[in-house]
Design an enzyme around this catalytic site. Structure first.
Site, mmCIF file in Angstrom:
data_model
loop_
_atom_site.group_PDB
_atom_site.id
_atom_site.type_symbol
_atom_site.label_atom_id
_atom_site.label_comp_id
_atom_site.label_asym_id
_atom_site.label_seq_id
_atom_site.Cartn_x
_atom_site.Cartn_y
_atom_site.Cartn_z
ATOM 1 N N TYR A 165 -0.418 -23.979 13.874
ATOM 2 C CA TYR A 165 1.004 -24.102 13.550
ATOM 3 C C TYR A 165 1.907 -23.830 14.752
ATOM 4 O O TYR A 165 3.120 -23.985 14.661
ATOM 5 C CB TYR A 165 1.387 -23.114 12.439
ATOM 6 C CG TYR A 165 0.670 -23.349 11.136
ATOM 7 C CD1 TYR A 165 0.910 -24.507 10.388
ATOM 8 C CD2 TYR A 165 -0.246 -22.427 10.646
ATOM 9 C CE1 TYR A 165 0.254 -24.718 9.183
ATOM 10 C CE2 TYR A 165 -0.910 -22.640 9.450
ATOM 11 C CZ TYR A 165 -0.658 -23.791 8.724
ATOM 12 O OH TYR A 165 -1.303 -24.009 7.544
ATOM 13 N N HIS A 193 8.292 -26.052 12.076
ATOM 14 C CA HIS A 193 8.458 -24.906 11.180
ATOM 15 C C HIS A 193 8.307 -23.580 11.924
ATOM 16 O O HIS A 193 8.668 -22.534 11.387
ATOM 17 C CB HIS A 193 7.438 -25.010 10.044
ATOM 18 C CG HIS A 193 7.982 -24.639 8.691
ATOM 19 N ND1 HIS A 193 9.321 -24.628 8.371
ATOM 20 C CD2 HIS A 193 7.335 -24.268 7.546
ATOM 21 C CE1 HIS A 193 9.473 -24.267 7.094
ATOM 22 N NE2 HIS A 193 8.288 -24.036 6.588
ATOM 23 N N ASN A 218 6.334 -18.671 3.350
ATOM 24 C CA ASN A 218 6.874 -18.540 1.995
ATOM 25 C C ASN A 218 6.960 -17.101 1.496
ATOM 26 O O ASN A 218 7.569 -16.851 0.463
ATOM 27 C CB ASN A 218 6.050 -19.380 1.017
ATOM 28 C CG ASN A 218 6.148 -20.863 1.320
ATOM 29 O OD1 ASN A 218 6.831 -21.283 2.250
ATOM 30 N ND2 ASN A 218 5.464 -21.666 0.536
ATOM 31 N N ASN A 228 11.919 -22.235 2.289
ATOM 32 C CA ASN A 228 11.182 -21.244 1.504
ATOM 33 C C ASN A 228 11.150 -19.858 2.147
ATOM 34 O O ASN A 228 11.122 -18.854 1.446
ATOM 35 C CB ASN A 228 9.763 -21.737 1.224
ATOM 36 C CG ASN A 228 9.755 -22.884 0.237
ATOM 37 O OD1 ASN A 228 10.619 -22.966 -0.639
ATOM 38 N ND2 ASN A 228 8.805 -23.781 0.367
#
Length: 196
Positions: free
Chosen positions: A14, A19, A66, A113
């Site tokens: 990631y 994000h 989240n 989120n």
């Protein structure tokens, strides 16, 4: 002490995704301050730094996006700070084009989120945020390009996008320093204008 939190997902896969713009911003601030964000504390990797003459705690939650609120709340409680004055959260914003940032004192999650989690766990939308634009700019004819939501947010950024983001991360650091030294209002006036 001020708490500066960057949102993202842990894991090498990631690292350079849209994000994870918040994590990348924390990395940039730490690097420039000569700090290391490696202490495990409050479900986050943390590191103390001096920024604009003030001691701050830099944090990258390890809870995945989240559930970011659980980490932020744990750190707020441990430090005994007021979220509305002492917390600055850095995160990606799909609704803003890549190359832009926006500072706000409060606001809704706008579908993010991580932001929903922080607001839910803290029980308030009153915390300072610096939103890092990761959306697509409009097409030449003015039509909006849909970025594709989570598929786009979790896919590695292209080299050209990373070049733009690299410059933005420097601006985010300056924006954080402006919030610390001048306050949110003056920082908003300085950094919320769309760059030429």
């Amino acid at each position: 002490m001020k708490l500066i939190v960057g949102l993202g997902n842990p894991g090498i896969e990631y690292q350079f995704t849209p994000h994870n713009a918040g994590f990348l911003a924390i990395d940039r601030i730490a690097e420039d301050a000569g700090a290391v964000v490696a202490n495990r504390r409050g479900k986050a990797l943390t590191g103390k730094a001096i920024l604009a003459g003030q001691e701050v705690l830099l944090a990258k939650p390890e809870t995945f996006m989240n559930l970011s609120g659980f980490s932020v709340a744990a750190l707020v409680q441990e430090l005994g700070i007021d979220p509305s004055k002492d917390v600055i959260v850095l995160y990606d914003e799909l609704a803003l084009p890549l190359g832009t940032i926006r500072i706000r004192e409060r606001g809704s999650a706008n579908g993010h989120n991580g932001v929903k989690s922080i607001t839910g766990v803290l029980g308030t939308e009153d915390w300072i945020r610096i939103r890092i634009g990761v959306g697509k700019p409009p097409a030449a004819d003015g039509r909006e390009i849909r970025a594709g939501g989570s598929n786009y947010l979790l896919a590695p950024m292209k080299k050209a996008e990373l070049t733009v983001l690299d410059e933005v991360l420097d601006r985010v650091k300056l924006a954080v320093e402006a919030v610390l030294t001048e306050g949110v209002g003056p920082a908003m006036s300085k950094f919320n204008a769309v760059p030429k």
